[in-house]
Write a protein that holds these residues in place. Sequence first.
Motif, PDB file in Angstrom:
ATOM      1  N   ALA A  52       0.822  -1.205   0.000  1.00 18.59           N
ATOM      2  CA  ALA A  52       0.000   0.000   0.000  1.00 18.59           C
ATOM      3  C   ALA A  52       0.855   1.253   0.000  1.00 18.59           C
ATOM      4  N   GLY A  53       1.818   1.332   0.925  1.00 18.70           N
ATOM      5  CA  GLY A  53       2.665   2.514   0.999  1.00 18.70           C
ATOM      6  C   GLY A  53       3.487   2.711  -0.257  1.00 18.70           C
ATOM      7  N   GLY A  54       4.021   1.626  -0.796  1.00 21.49           N
ATOM      8  CA  GLY A  54       4.801   1.727  -2.025  1.00 21.49           C
ATOM      9  C   GLY A  54       3.945   2.157  -3.202  1.00 21.49           C
ATOM     10  N   ALA A  55       2.724   1.641  -3.282  1.00 20.20           N
ATOM     11  CA  ALA A  55       1.812   2.047  -4.358  1.00 20.20           C
ATOM     12  C   ALA A  55       1.492   3.531  -4.273  1.00 20.20           C
ATOM     13  N   LEU A  56       1.270   4.023  -3.046  1.00 22.73           N
ATOM     14  CA  LEU A  56       0.949   5.438  -2.877  1.00 22.73           C
ATOM     15  C   LEU A  56       2.147   6.312  -3.254  1.00 22.73           C
ATOM     16  N   GLU A  57       3.355   5.895  -2.887  1.00 19.44           N
ATOM     17  CA  GLU A  57       4.563   6.619  -3.293  1.00 19.44           C
ATOM     18  C   GLU A  57       4.635   6.771  -4.806  1.00 19.44           C
ATOM     19  N   VAL A  58       4.500   5.661  -5.505  1.00 17.94           N
ATOM     20  CA  VAL A  58       4.628   5.669  -6.962  1.00 17.94           C
ATOM     21  C   VAL A  58       3.522   6.511  -7.595  1.00 17.94           C
ATOM     22  N   ALA A  59       2.287   6.326  -7.128  1.00 16.17           N
ATOM     23  CA  ALA A  59       1.157   7.015  -7.744  1.00 16.17           C
ATOM     24  C   ALA A  59       1.209   8.523  -7.510  1.00 16.17           C
ATOM     25  N   LEU A  60       1.478   8.944  -6.269  1.00 18.42           N
ATOM     26  CA  LEU A  60       1.546  10.382  -6.008  1.00 18.42           C
ATOM     27  C   LEU A  60       2.794  10.995  -6.633  1.00 18.42           C
ATOM     28  N   GLY A  61       3.894  10.248  -6.689  1.00 16.92           N
ATOM     29  CA  GLY A  61       5.070  10.745  -7.385  1.00 16.92           C
ATOM     30  C   GLY A  61       4.770  11.014  -8.850  1.00 16.92           C
TER      31      GLY A  61
END
Length: 249
Positions: A12-21
């Motif tokens: 979840a955290g990694g997905a949010l990093e990539v998506a918001l980046g």
Amino acid sequence: MPSLRVIGPGRAGGALEVALGAAGWQVLPARRRGDDVTTAASGVDLLVVATPDALIDEVAAAVAPEPETVVVHLAGSRGLDVLGAHPRRGALHPLVALPDAALGARRLAAGAWFAVAGDPPGALALVERAAADLGGRSFRVDDDARAAYHAAAAIASNHLVALLGQVERVGAGAGVPLAAYLDLVRATVDNVAELGPAGALTGPAARGDWATIERHRAALAPDELEAYDAMVRAVRRLVDARDDDASRP
């Protein structure tokens, strides 16, 4: 654009990093298991505690509060209280399955729904901005309703998967593969979207065809009956509610 740091960049955290980046947010280096998180909230607009739910309290307590940083978690069933003494708190729960960071990031950026919360209003505004910057849609869920909200999410996803597992088992007994039933499943979901659950009901339990239901029960293995009977009762509950609504003047 705002800045983001994640504690626990897993699925979840990694997905949010990539998506918001990809949406233009500045992504600062994450803190991982074993890292010192004391200063994790320093110099960042949004700090995301993306640990397992049971660890949110402990990890949030280990982070030194910063007056301007919004500290959020991604848990569906937890309230803002688990974030302790942080002055700006929030919750951002994606209502989508995130099996890994790469696929999860694509799903987060594909118009996902998000359950949000925040206090004070400025913190909520940043949480809602994160959802909006992903092209998502958000709805607010208060702390006292979050467990019920998340229970509904588990029913919609986990319980559906378990139900399709039963379809696979029972269908295999008749020599029919799961794939043969999936178009029926997709059409049924489309019907629910168009007509609502009660309007989409079909089949023997919906029409009270108890003879067919008994033939089903006789064909099922004993260890499949509990789930089948429970779903027949659930269908009848929906039928009864529909009929009650129709009978009102």
